[in-house]
Design a protein around this motif. Structure first.
Motif, mmCIF file in Angstrom:
data_model
loop_
_atom_site.group_PDB
_atom_site.id
_atom_site.type_symbol
_atom_site.label_atom_id
_atom_site.label_comp_id
_atom_site.label_asym_id
_atom_site.label_seq_id
_atom_site.Cartn_x
_atom_site.Cartn_y
_atom_site.Cartn_z
ATOM 1 N N SER A 46 0.864 -1.169 0.013
ATOM 2 C CA SER A 46 0.025 0.013 0.129
ATOM 3 C C SER A 46 0.994 1.421 0.107
ATOM 4 O O SER A 46 1.915 1.147 0.685
ATOM 5 C CB SER A 46 -0.904 -0.170 1.106
ATOM 6 O OG SER A 46 -1.670 1.029 1.021
ATOM 7 N N ASP A 47 0.348 2.228 -0.708
ATOM 8 C CA ASP A 47 1.570 3.529 -0.799
ATOM 9 C C ASP A 47 1.493 4.323 0.351
ATOM 10 O O ASP A 47 2.442 4.917 0.734
ATOM 11 C CB ASP A 47 0.832 4.300 -1.852
ATOM 12 C CG ASP A 47 0.654 3.848 -3.300
ATOM 13 O OD1 ASP A 47 1.640 3.019 -3.356
ATOM 14 O OD2 ASP A 47 0.033 4.172 -4.010
ATOM 15 N N SER A 48 0.519 4.268 1.250
ATOM 16 C CA SER A 48 0.539 4.957 2.693
ATOM 17 C C SER A 48 -0.579 4.256 3.679
ATOM 18 O O SER A 48 -1.204 3.187 3.185
ATOM 19 C CB SER A 48 -0.148 6.264 2.267
ATOM 20 O OG SER A 48 -1.550 6.140 2.018
ATOM 21 N N LEU A 49 -0.385 4.757 4.614
ATOM 22 C CA LEU A 49 -0.875 3.920 5.937
ATOM 23 C C LEU A 49 -2.478 4.250 5.772
ATOM 24 O O LEU A 49 -3.261 3.607 6.028
ATOM 25 C CB LEU A 49 -0.370 4.632 7.209
ATOM 26 C CG LEU A 49 -1.288 4.315 8.435
ATOM 27 C CD1 LEU A 49 -1.070 2.590 8.704
ATOM 28 C CD2 LEU A 49 -0.558 4.879 9.771
ATOM 29 N N GLY A 50 -2.718 5.617 5.450
ATOM 30 C CA GLY A 50 -4.020 5.825 5.001
ATOM 31 C C GLY A 50 -4.663 5.075 4.139
ATOM 32 O O GLY A 50 -5.997 4.545 4.406
ATOM 33 N N ALA A 51 -4.128 4.903 3.095
ATOM 34 C CA ALA A 51 -4.777 4.078 2.083
ATOM 35 C C ALA A 51 -4.885 2.523 2.557
ATOM 36 O O ALA A 51 -6.189 2.216 2.411
ATOM 37 C CB ALA A 51 -3.725 3.926 0.666
ATOM 38 N N LEU A 52 -4.149 2.199 3.168
ATOM 39 C CA LEU A 52 -4.507 0.893 3.823
ATOM 40 C C LEU A 52 -5.671 1.005 4.782
ATOM 41 O O LEU A 52 -6.634 0.206 4.807
ATOM 42 C CB LEU A 52 -3.066 0.369 4.717
ATOM 43 C CG LEU A 52 -3.163 -1.204 5.299
ATOM 44 C CD1 LEU A 52 -1.882 -1.833 5.259
ATOM 45 C CD2 LEU A 52 -3.555 -0.780 6.882
ATOM 46 N N LEU A 53 -5.850 2.012 5.696
ATOM 47 C CA LEU A 53 -6.680 2.149 6.659
ATOM 48 C C LEU A 53 -8.007 2.254 5.901
ATOM 49 O O LEU A 53 -8.900 1.737 6.592
ATOM 50 C CB LEU A 53 -6.640 3.342 7.553
ATOM 51 C CG LEU A 53 -5.119 3.039 8.399
ATOM 52 C CD1 LEU A 53 -4.885 4.569 9.279
ATOM 53 C CD2 LEU A 53 -5.240 1.865 9.566
ATOM 54 N N ARG A 54 -7.905 2.819 4.890
ATOM 55 C CA ARG A 54 -9.427 3.059 4.313
ATOM 56 C C ARG A 54 -9.899 1.773 3.576
ATOM 57 O O ARG A 54 -11.125 1.665 3.350
ATOM 58 C CB ARG A 54 -9.152 4.142 3.130
ATOM 59 C CG ARG A 54 -9.172 5.622 3.640
ATOM 60 C CD ARG A 54 -9.140 6.601 2.343
ATOM 61 N NE ARG A 54 -8.637 7.841 2.779
ATOM 62 C CZ ARG A 54 -7.567 8.484 2.898
ATOM 63 N NH1 ARG A 54 -6.509 7.463 2.453
ATOM 64 N NH2 ARG A 54 -7.173 9.440 3.635
ATOM 65 N N GLU A 55 -9.243 0.865 3.228
ATOM 66 C CA GLU A 55 -9.441 -0.244 2.299
ATOM 67 C C GLU A 55 -9.707 -1.444 3.153
ATOM 68 O O GLU A 55 -10.410 -2.651 2.681
ATOM 69 C CB GLU A 55 -8.445 -0.401 1.323
ATOM 70 C CG GLU A 55 -9.015 -1.052 -0.055
ATOM 71 C CD GLU A 55 -7.978 -1.159 -0.934
ATOM 72 O OE1 GLU A 55 -8.022 -2.255 -1.631
ATOM 73 O OE2 GLU A 55 -7.222 -0.196 -1.144
#
Ligand code: NAI
Length: 418
Positions: free
Chosen positions: A192-201
């Motif tokens: 995942s590109d970022s922690l935020g992207a992972l948290l959203r998905e």
């Protein structure tokens, strides 16, 4: 084969009920091994430190700087656990005493617990079980899900994170991960590109990063808001990573569907101390007392790993994996060819811990050239204020060289093996 110091005289004391596999391994090496179930009193520990060549402890026994003064024979300390802050590492290193631990022996144990918790949270099993203990029969599929096809977000794709990745895919999960270092994706896992992207998905987020200034408070109110509504959070890493109050708030509001937490910012020091947390009593929250890595298998692995490192240091001088001295990876010196007349003698190996200050190495090399010593192999590593040089020399040269090296200003300790 005659050796520099009879192995039977190497005294080993293992405290705190180190798994028997450790004592077995060290006894098989020929060392004189004593085991004690508990942690010694300070006086008893001082007495042992004065006599033992190897000391093995777990997390309770504290070895402080003042105790090392009388530890004249001590060659090395084994921490039969993950952490090493129960030992004053700097002073031990300054005394030429390597400290070994077993940082990855319980990887599988943490991974298995995490997999179990992914299923238990998704089925709200603890909640149903708690209700039954209270006399209620909550037979319902409400809020209960299979994990097959769900997305697992792994934060920290190291030893534990990557192991979970493999197990989760085998159970039909889709795996994504976020790591600050480039990591080879196992199976079909996606970075995942970022922690935020992972948290959203992710449907379930599991944390496997170390406690560092960068990971302190890594999951707080802002990050919890980024998570999918009803997603679950697992923290089996370190207590500093998650803001517990913010998590409790998010669970009470129903934004986070549940959590499994094994590690806490303030953990009770013993069984006698009470445990208090904002998470206590909340629905679908699994609380465990920092037992992620605590299994018999892990204890055995730890015992074997640390004992192997201690034996290697005694037998070859290898400091691979030591946490407080330069790491020099060495084979047995019989692997080194010498100019010995009989062609069969293995070289004398000189192990020299010294202060990493200008001049020590040139003095060392002067001694070698003055004595006309034939050096078959030389290894040097430094770490901060410490240097560790290992010399394999022709068999006849060992003792005199050792005495001359001991006399060099800056020498901490010299040992000879043959
Ligand atoms: P590891 O060192 O193999 O992996 C950690 C990973 O986290 C590395 O890939 C690293 O690049 C990554 N990382 C570091 N900082 C990061 C950041 N800011 N953001 C994203 N990724 C970051 O460690 P291992 O063995 O996998 O252990 C992970 C955690 O589990 C550690 O905190 C360890 O202390 C804890 N642990 C907990 C146990 C328990 O009983 N609950 C037992 C064993 C380990």
């Amino acid at each position: 084969m005659k050796t520099s110091f009879p192995k039977g005289k190497i005294r080993v004391v293992l405290f705190e009920g180190v798994h028997e596999a450790g004592a077995e391994l060290l006894a098989t090496e020929g060392f004189d091994v004593v085991t004690e179930k508990g942690s010694p009193s300070e006086d008893a520990l001082r007495a042992h430190l004065g006599e033992a060549h190897l000391i093995g402890i777990r997390s309770k026994t504290q070895i402080r700087e003042s105790m090392l003064d009388g530890a004249n024979r001590l060659l090395s300390i084994g921490c039969f656990c993950i952490g090493t802050n129960q030992v004053d590492l700097g002073p031990a290193g300054d005394a030429g005493v390597p400290v070994f631990n077993a940082p990855y022996s319980n990887t599988r144990s943490v991974a298995e617990l995490t997999i179990a918790e992914i299923v238990m949270l998704s089925r709200r099993t603890f909640e149903r079980s708690y209700a039954m203990h209270q006399g209620q029969w909550v037979k319902s599929a409400s809020g209960s899900h299979e994990i097959r096809g769900k997305t697992l977000g792994i934060v920290g794709y190291g030893h534990i994170g990557s192991q979970i990745s493999v197990l989760a895919e085998a159970m039909g999960m889709r795996v994504m991960y976020y790591d600050v270092a480039p990591k080879l994706a196992l199976g079909n896992a996606m970075p995942s590109d970022s922690l935020g992207a992972l948290l959203r998905e992710a449907d379930i987020v599991t944390l496997h990063v170390p406690a560092t200034p960068q990971t302190a408070g890594m999951i707080g109110a802002t990050e919890l808001k980024l998570m999918k509504p009803g997603a679950h959070l697992i923290n089996n890493a370190r207590g500093s990573i998650v803001d517990i109050d913010a998590l409790a708030h998010a669970i009470k509001e129903g934004r986070v569907g549940g959590a499994a937490i094994d590690v806490f910012p303030d953990e009770p020091a013993s069984r006698e101390s009470a445990f208090k947390s904002e998470l206590s009593g909340l629905p679908n929250v699994i609380l465990t007392p920092h037992v992620g890595g605590s299994t018999q298998e892990a204890q055995k692995n730890i015992a074997i790993e640390v004992s192997t490192k201690l034996a290697a240091f005694v037998n070859t001088g290898a400091t691979t994996g030591a946490v407080n001295v330069p790491n020099v990876d060495l084979a047995d010196q019989s692997a080194v060819t010498t100019n010995a007349d009989d062609g069969a003698s293995r070289p004398h190996r000189i192990l020299h811990f010294h202060r990493n200050v200008p001049g020590v190495l040139s003095k060392l090399n002067n001694v070698i050239s003055e004595l006309g010593v034939n050096v078959a192999a030389q290894h040097l590593e430094t770490m901060g204020q410490l240097g560790y040089v290992v010399l394999d020399v022709d068999p006849s040269n060992g003792n005199e060289l050792k005495d001359r090296l001991n006399a060099i200003d800056g020498t901490i300790r010299t040992r000879i093996l043959w």
